[in-house]
Design an enzyme around this catalytic site. Structure first.
Site, PDB file in Angstrom:
ATOM      1  CG  ASP A   9      -1.847   1.116   1.547  1.00 41.97           C
ATOM      2  OD1 ASP A   9      -1.665   2.047   0.754  1.00 41.97           O
ATOM      3  OD2 ASP A   9      -2.787   1.108   2.204  1.00 41.97           O
ATOM      4  CG  ASP A  33      -6.882  11.329  -6.394  1.00 41.83           C
ATOM      5  OD1 ASP A  33      -5.959  11.780  -5.453  1.00 41.83           O
ATOM      6  OD2 ASP A  33      -7.498  11.547  -7.103  1.00 41.83           O
ATOM      7  CB  SER A 121      -2.746   5.007 -16.389  1.00 37.50           C
ATOM      8  OG  SER A 121      -2.581   6.233 -16.839  1.00 37.50           O
ATOM      9  CB  THR A 122      -2.693   0.034 -14.170  1.00 40.31           C
ATOM     10  OG1 THR A 122      -2.569   0.033 -12.675  1.00 40.31           O
ATOM     11  CG2 THR A 122      -1.268   0.244 -14.748  1.00 40.31           C
TER      12      THR A 122
HETATM   13  P1  ADP Z   1      -5.684   5.596 -12.455  1.00 33.32           P
HETATM   14  O1  ADP Z   1      -7.118   6.460 -12.592  1.00 33.32           O
HETATM   15  O2  ADP Z   1      -4.573   6.359 -12.825  1.00 33.32           O
HETATM   16  O3  ADP Z   1      -6.062   4.457 -13.089  1.00 33.32           O
HETATM   17  P2  ADP Z   1      -6.166   4.112  -9.923  1.00 33.32           P
HETATM   18  O4  ADP Z   1      -6.222   4.764  -8.409  1.00 33.32           O
HETATM   19  O5  ADP Z   1      -7.612   3.770 -10.400  1.00 33.32           O
HETATM   20  O6  ADP Z   1      -5.512   5.338 -11.135  1.00 33.32           O
HETATM   21  O7  ADP Z   1      -5.327   2.971 -10.084  1.00 33.32           O
HETATM   22  C1  ADP Z   1      -3.912   2.809 -10.268  1.00 33.32           C
HETATM   23  C2  ADP Z   1      -3.282   1.921  -9.559  1.00 33.32           C
HETATM   24  O8  ADP Z   1      -3.119   2.053  -8.211  1.00 33.32           O
HETATM   25  C3  ADP Z   1      -3.905   0.444  -9.822  1.00 33.32           C
HETATM   26  O9  ADP Z   1      -3.278  -0.828 -10.001  1.00 33.32           O
HETATM   27  C4  ADP Z   1      -4.660   0.225  -8.184  1.00 33.32           C
HETATM   28  O10 ADP Z   1      -4.728  -1.280  -8.143  1.00 33.32           O
HETATM   29  C5  ADP Z   1      -3.357   0.603  -7.610  1.00 33.32           C
HETATM   30  N1  ADP Z   1      -3.743   1.046  -6.064  1.00 33.32           N
HETATM   31  C6  ADP Z   1      -4.836   1.525  -5.787  1.00 33.32           C
HETATM   32  N2  ADP Z   1      -4.995   1.728  -4.263  1.00 33.32           N
HETATM   33  C7  ADP Z   1      -3.694   1.574  -3.939  1.00 33.32           C
HETATM   34  C8  ADP Z   1      -2.860   1.846  -2.998  1.00 33.32           C
HETATM   35  N3  ADP Z   1      -3.121   2.128  -1.591  1.00 33.32           N
HETATM   36  N4  ADP Z   1      -1.336   1.611  -2.761  1.00 33.32           N
HETATM   37  C9  ADP Z   1      -0.797   1.366  -4.202  1.00 33.32           C
HETATM   38  N5  ADP Z   1      -1.380   1.297  -5.318  1.00 33.32           N
HETATM   39  C10 ADP Z   1      -2.938   1.163  -5.066  1.00 33.32           C
END
Ligand code: ADP
Length: 167
Positions: A9, A33, A121-122
């Site tokens: 995380d 975010d 972006s994933t």
């Molecule tokens: P985007 O809109 O750029 O696609 P997202 O937040 O929807 O951004 O997803 C970007 C990546 O971050 C995804 O692979 C998601 O699984 C991951 N993600 C979500 N929460 C966390 C976290 N707390 N720490 C690290 N990665 C995260």
């Protein structure tokens, strides 16, 4: 410069800079975010609002990056960047690479030595993990200023594997 890939995380990372996969509004959203704003607390949102009220009235453009306080996160700063939405018909790879490079440039200006990135972006923006990993890892290869460690913090085993396989 060292590049590391870990599963975890990103809000728990005690690094100088945590990069946020924000949206143009800078006013919070879902995914990483949402997690950063929840754990960082109201100071992060207040700093984003201040940026919008100052020179970023129209929001942050895709590929650009800007820094705020990290509030209550263990990091020192959050660098917000806006990833491109994946497109099947248009190659937006340069924009995804620009997110990484511009985030590193902002981190370097702050004097940061350690920077954590999520898989920009994933999530909601649907970029395939394997392709995102390739672009992200290539984009951070060139050393920038005082940055000596770039750590990709991946949420879940599949994301971790995609990055680890390509490191
Ligand atoms: P985007 O809109 O750029 O696609 P997202 O937040 O929807 O951004 O997803 C970007 C990546 O971050 C995804 O692979 C998601 O699984 C991951 N993600 C979500 N929460 C966390 C976290 N707390 N720490 C690290 N990665 C995260």
């Amino acid at each position: 410069m060292e590049i590391e890939v870990v599963e975890g995380d990103i809000t728990e990372q005690a690094v100088d800079v945590v990069v946020n996969a924000a949206n143009s509004s800078l006013l919070g959203g879902g995914g990483v975010d949402g997690a950063i704003h929840r754990r960082g607390g109201p100071e992060v949102l207040a700093a984003c609002r201040a940026l919008r009220a100052a020179h970023l009235g129209g929001g942050l453009g895709v590929g650009q990056a800007v820094a705020t306080t990290a509030g209550r996160l263990p990091a020192k700063w959050v660098v917000h960047t806006v990833g491109p939405v994946h497109s099947a018909t248009e190659d937006r790879s340069e924009l995804l690479a620009a997110c990484h490079r511009n985030s590193l440039l902002v981190a370097a200006e702050l004097g940061a030595e350690t920077v954590a990135f999520p898989a920009i972006s994933t999530g909601v923006y649907r970029w395939p993990l394997e392709s995102a990993a390739e672009i992200a890892l290539a984009a951070v290869r060139e050393p920038v200023g005082p940055v000596r460690l770039v750590r990709f913090v991946l949420f879940g085993a599949a994301a971790h594997r995609a990055f680890a396989d390509r490191l």
